[in-house]
Design an enzyme around this catalytic site. Structure first.
Site, mmCIF file in Angstrom:
data_model
loop_
_atom_site.group_PDB
_atom_site.id
_atom_site.type_symbol
_atom_site.label_atom_id
_atom_site.label_comp_id
_atom_site.label_asym_id
_atom_site.label_seq_id
_atom_site.Cartn_x
_atom_site.Cartn_y
_atom_site.Cartn_z
ATOM 1 N N ARG A 113 0.733 -1.214 0.145
ATOM 2 C CA ARG A 113 0.067 -0.092 0.104
ATOM 3 C C ARG A 113 0.830 1.222 0.020
ATOM 4 N NH1 ARG A 113 -1.836 1.149 6.353
ATOM 5 N NH2 ARG A 113 0.596 0.717 7.209
ATOM 6 N N GLU A 152 -1.375 8.172 5.309
ATOM 7 C CA GLU A 152 -0.035 8.382 5.581
ATOM 8 C C GLU A 152 0.894 8.515 4.133
ATOM 9 O OE1 GLU A 152 1.302 5.342 8.011
ATOM 10 O OE2 GLU A 152 0.513 6.383 9.939
ATOM 11 N N CYS A 165 7.528 10.717 -13.233
ATOM 12 C CA CYS A 165 8.334 11.508 -12.092
ATOM 13 C C CYS A 165 9.331 12.102 -12.574
ATOM 14 C CB CYS A 165 8.354 10.834 -10.944
ATOM 15 S SG CYS A 165 7.106 10.117 -10.071
ATOM 16 N N GLU A 313 -4.498 8.521 15.048
ATOM 17 C CA GLU A 313 -4.192 7.052 15.354
ATOM 18 C C GLU A 313 -3.148 6.965 16.646
ATOM 19 O OE1 GLU A 313 -2.639 4.572 12.292
ATOM 20 O OE2 GLU A 313 -4.066 5.487 10.623
ATOM 21 N N LYS A 362 -2.590 -8.517 11.876
ATOM 22 C CA LYS A 362 -3.640 -9.177 12.646
ATOM 23 C C LYS A 362 -3.230 -9.294 14.087
ATOM 24 C CE LYS A 362 -1.940 -13.967 11.871
ATOM 25 N NZ LYS A 362 -0.844 -13.906 10.620
ATOM 26 N N TYR A 363 -2.131 -8.997 14.405
ATOM 27 C CA TYR A 363 -1.787 -9.043 16.079
ATOM 28 C C TYR A 363 -1.492 -7.418 16.316
ATOM 29 C CZ TYR A 363 -0.933 -13.694 15.089
ATOM 30 O OH TYR A 363 -1.162 -15.233 14.748
HETATM 31 C C1 GLA Z 1 -0.513 3.676 10.164
HETATM 32 C C2 GLA Z 1 -1.567 3.256 9.475
HETATM 33 C C3 GLA Z 1 -2.571 2.350 9.758
HETATM 34 C C4 GLA Z 1 -1.828 1.083 10.482
HETATM 35 C C5 GLA Z 1 -1.176 1.637 11.449
HETATM 36 C C6 GLA Z 1 -0.268 0.559 12.379
HETATM 37 O O1 GLA Z 1 -0.631 4.648 11.223
HETATM 38 O O2 GLA Z 1 -2.274 4.341 9.009
HETATM 39 O O3 GLA Z 1 -3.316 1.815 8.709
HETATM 40 O O4 GLA Z 1 -1.229 0.400 9.464
HETATM 41 O O5 GLA Z 1 0.002 2.218 11.114
HETATM 42 O O6 GLA Z 1 0.188 1.056 13.415
HETATM 43 ZN ZN ZN Z 2 6.354 8.027 -10.328
#
Ligand code: GLA
Ligand code: ZN
Length: 692
Positions: A113, A152, A165, A313, A362-363
């Protein structure tokens, strides 16, 4: 810079909620549990692009409709994300150029991602289209309080080095420089025969071109600096694409994206104007990072001129991405959450509300674990904090930090200092800033962390640690602080380079030399662990010896007085710390002071200097001498002051209350001078009585 925050009646509480990963029965249990924990706000739809748009011509909002409906029915407020932080497989398959080319020059295929090429026209078109369709559909939804664009920004490798780019970079350069002559001049292209005679000859700086060893080793700082600026702007353009489309359907709901505090790849100051309010994700790298977290909060608050921000977050328990992921000890979640509020957060949100079922997170900790239990320690602590935030109500909402101290934070200086050959690779920008911030923090000074363009006229004290790059009129404005009686402090490596990362053709510290009354003649360096004792003398008998390390500038005073001297090496006996009173020693009490610290002093040495600077302005706080007890203050528009006293120690501590007032968490009346007993991780939120 003005901010536009979601309206509310209390500090918001909740977090990322991804119910698309589990069956609908579980949703019922989720919302029942959220009620127990006073959860009022959920962030939805952060990573659902593949479901929302199963192919290029089809959109399907049925699942999201149901998720939003259920949240709204439960009375939750909603932060709606645009889902553009992770690509759907079909998109990469059909348009491979949406994938990034990494710093090594390798074109990636589908996976992970936060890795779309920001210059890809297909990505830009489809991400904006999705944001627009979401806004069209969900604008006006009851309880929709904010839009959360992407996620992010920065992501993998911090950028892309593909041909698209490269073309974008050339365009960006043309806009910045206009002519090749100016470009060649900015990059000092005469060095190593780099004079460009056609824009097309310019390529992105990576491991196939100007770099070796990695991102910090470049043959041309000017090229790499410009590429980082360009990349930051290219991703900002992605954010703008989406925001524009949201605004076409929703004229008012605030729009933000979640930042990462002190995140090197993106210059958040270049973005700040485009965010309606700032938000960030707080994942400190260790367990004892109170000063670092405080600094990061202050950097984020500084983005919008001191307006409150959101913690978008934090983990209730553990992270999953580190090699070792310790749980937050009892009380730590509460302490860190109150610290965020103390520094200006008007929302404290989690990643995540319920644990993912599979894949790499998952953890990762969550408010609800895989079993959905509400009788765990984590859930209990989350619920207790929720109840406290309910009780706090609107007491600090919108309130600001009454700071008399400013600390300059500058991405260009960070980038340029850390990619520059010469001197010492072990001297790092954030370490240096943090060393000074930690001393301010321990002293209980309220600090605004601001860009170099900020108005400095309202501060008594301005710190410029490692202000490597001098841009615009910042030197003049720092002189202005001292001219009106204020204090300025700078450290080694300040004033070394201009906006293009080229050296000034004059003595270091360049245009700052006049203010500090000195010149740097030599710059010595040493391996970590090698120290030079610096004797500090304040003339009042309170002398100290600090261990200096890493960088040792050899100074020639030109008006500055010597406060600290090196004890070793061929420059033993020469100045390491100086103070300049440009108004002269007879300038009386009104004359300001410019302090220069030419080496990396240990914490004790930095504190010795910083205490003297603050002391002159009466800015040393009441708990300064109790290690790791923090004082942070918020002040409402009506002048009401709320003081947060936070015990970051692992033992209990007694301090004398600095003011009379009411502890908002217990309702207890506090009289100034009485003993405040703070258990480990304890917090007092003191609404101070108005001054009589
Ligand atoms: C980031 C992302 C979330 C998740 C957390 C896990 O802040 O924005 O999607 O992956 O980290 O810590
Ligand atoms: Zn590029």
């Amino acid at each position: 810079m003005s901010a536009h925050l979601p309206a509310g009646r209390k500090v918001r509480y909740g977090g990322d909620y991804n119910p698309e990963q589990w069956p609908r029965e579980v949703w019922e249990a989720d919302h029942a549990a959220f009620d127990l924990a006073s959860i009022d706000t959920v962030t939805l739809n952060v990573f659902s692009w593949a479901t929302l748009q199963p192919d290029e011509d089809t959109y399907d909002f049925a699942l999201l409709d149901a998720i939003v409906e259920r949240a709204v029915a439960a009375g939750r407020d909603v932060v709606l994300a645009t889902s553009t932080g992770a690509l759907p497989p079909w998109l990469a398959h059909r348009h491979p150029e949406v994938e990034r080319t990494d710093f090594q020059g390798r074109r990636h295929v589908y996976g992970q991602r936060h890795n779309a090429c920001p210059s890809s026209p297909v990505y830009r078109r489809l991400s904006a289209e999705l944001a627009g369709r979401l806004a069209e559909r969900y604008a006006g939804t009851p309880g929709l309080v904010a839009w959360h664009v992407g996620n992010e920004y920065g992501g993998f490798d911090g950028g892309c080095w593909c041909d698209l780019c490269a073309a974008g970079f050339r365009e960006w350069l043309r806009a910045r420089y206009g002519t090749l002559e100016r470009l060649n001049d900015a990059w000092n292209a005469a060095f190593w025969s780099h004079t460009f005679s056609d824009w097309e000859q310019v390529v992105p700086p990576n491991m196939l071109s100007e770099h070796w060893r990695g991102p910090d080793h470049t043959a041309f700082q000017g090229i790499t600096l410009d590429y980082r600026r360009f990349m930051s702007d290219a991703m900002l353009a992605n954010y703008r694409d989406e925001k524009e489309r949201i605004r076409a359907h929703d004229a008012t709901t605030p729009v933000t994206t979640n930042f990462m505090g002190m995140f090197r790849p993106i210059d958040y100051h270049r973005w700040a104007e485009d965010l309606d309010f700032a938000s960030w994700d707080n994942y400190p790298p260790g367990q004892r990072e109170h000063a670092r977290m405080a600094l990061a909060h202050d950097v984020m608050r500084g983005l919008k001129g001191g307006a409150p921000f959101w913690v978008m977050e934090q983990t209730p328990t553990i992270t999953a991405s580190r090699d070792v992921n310790p749980v937050k000890r009892p009380g730590v979640l509460r302490l860190w959450s109150w610290q965020a509020v103390a520094h200006g957060a008007d929302a404290v949100l989690y990643f995540q509300m319920r644990q993912s079922k599979g894949a790499c997170e998952k953890y990762h900790g969550a408010v609800l674990d895989h079993a959905g239990r509400t009788d765990t320690r984590a859930f209990r602590e989350v619920a207790e904090l929720g109840a406290e935030l309910d009780a706090l109500g609107d007491a600090v909402l919108g309130a600001r930090t009454p700071a008399r101290v400013a600390l300059l934070f500058d991405w260009d200086s960070w980038w340029a200092a850390e990619m520059t050959d010469g001197f010492n690779r072990h001297a790092r920008y954030v370490d240096t800033v943090l060393a000074y911030y930690r001393a301010l923090w321990q002293a209980g000074a309220q600090v605004d962390v601001v860009p170099v363009t900020a108005d400095l006229s309202r501060y008594d004290v301005v710190l410029a640690p490692m202000l490597h790059v001098l841009k615009g009129d910042v030197a003049d404005r720092l002189e202005g602080v001292v001219a009106r009686g204020g204090s300025v402090l700078a450290s080694y490596w300040s004033g070394r380079a201009d906006v293009d990362a080229n050296a000034f053709l004059m003595d270091a510290p360049g245009p700052l030399g006049r203010l500090f009354g000195l010149r740097v003649e030599e710059t010595d360096s040493a391996e970590p662990g090698v120290t030079n004792p610096v004797t500090l003398k304040d003339g009042a008998g309170d002398d100290a010896v600090a261990a200096a390390s890493l960088v040792f500038e050899v100074l020639v005073p030109q008006g500055a007085e010597v406060v600290g001297t090196y004890g070793a090496e061929f420059y033993a006996g020469t100045p390491a710390v100086t103070r300049h009173r440009p108004g002269g020693h007879d300038g009386g009490e009104d004359g300001g002071e410019a302090w220069y610290v030419a080496t990396a002093l240990d914490d004790g040495g930095v504190a010795w200097v910083v205490r003297r600077v603050l002391g002159r302005h009466g800015l040393v706080g009441p708990y300064a001498d109790t290690d790791d007890v923090e004082l942070a203050v918020r002040e409402g528009a009506d002048g009401a002051r709320t003081a947060f006293v936070l015990n970051h120690r692992s033992d209990a501590v007694d301090v004398a209350a600095h003011a009379s007032g009411t502890d908002l968490l217990t309702g207890r009346a506090v009289v100034a001078g009485e003993t405040l007993h703070l258990e480990p991780t304890d917090v007092v939120v003191l609404r101070e009585d108005p001054p009589r």
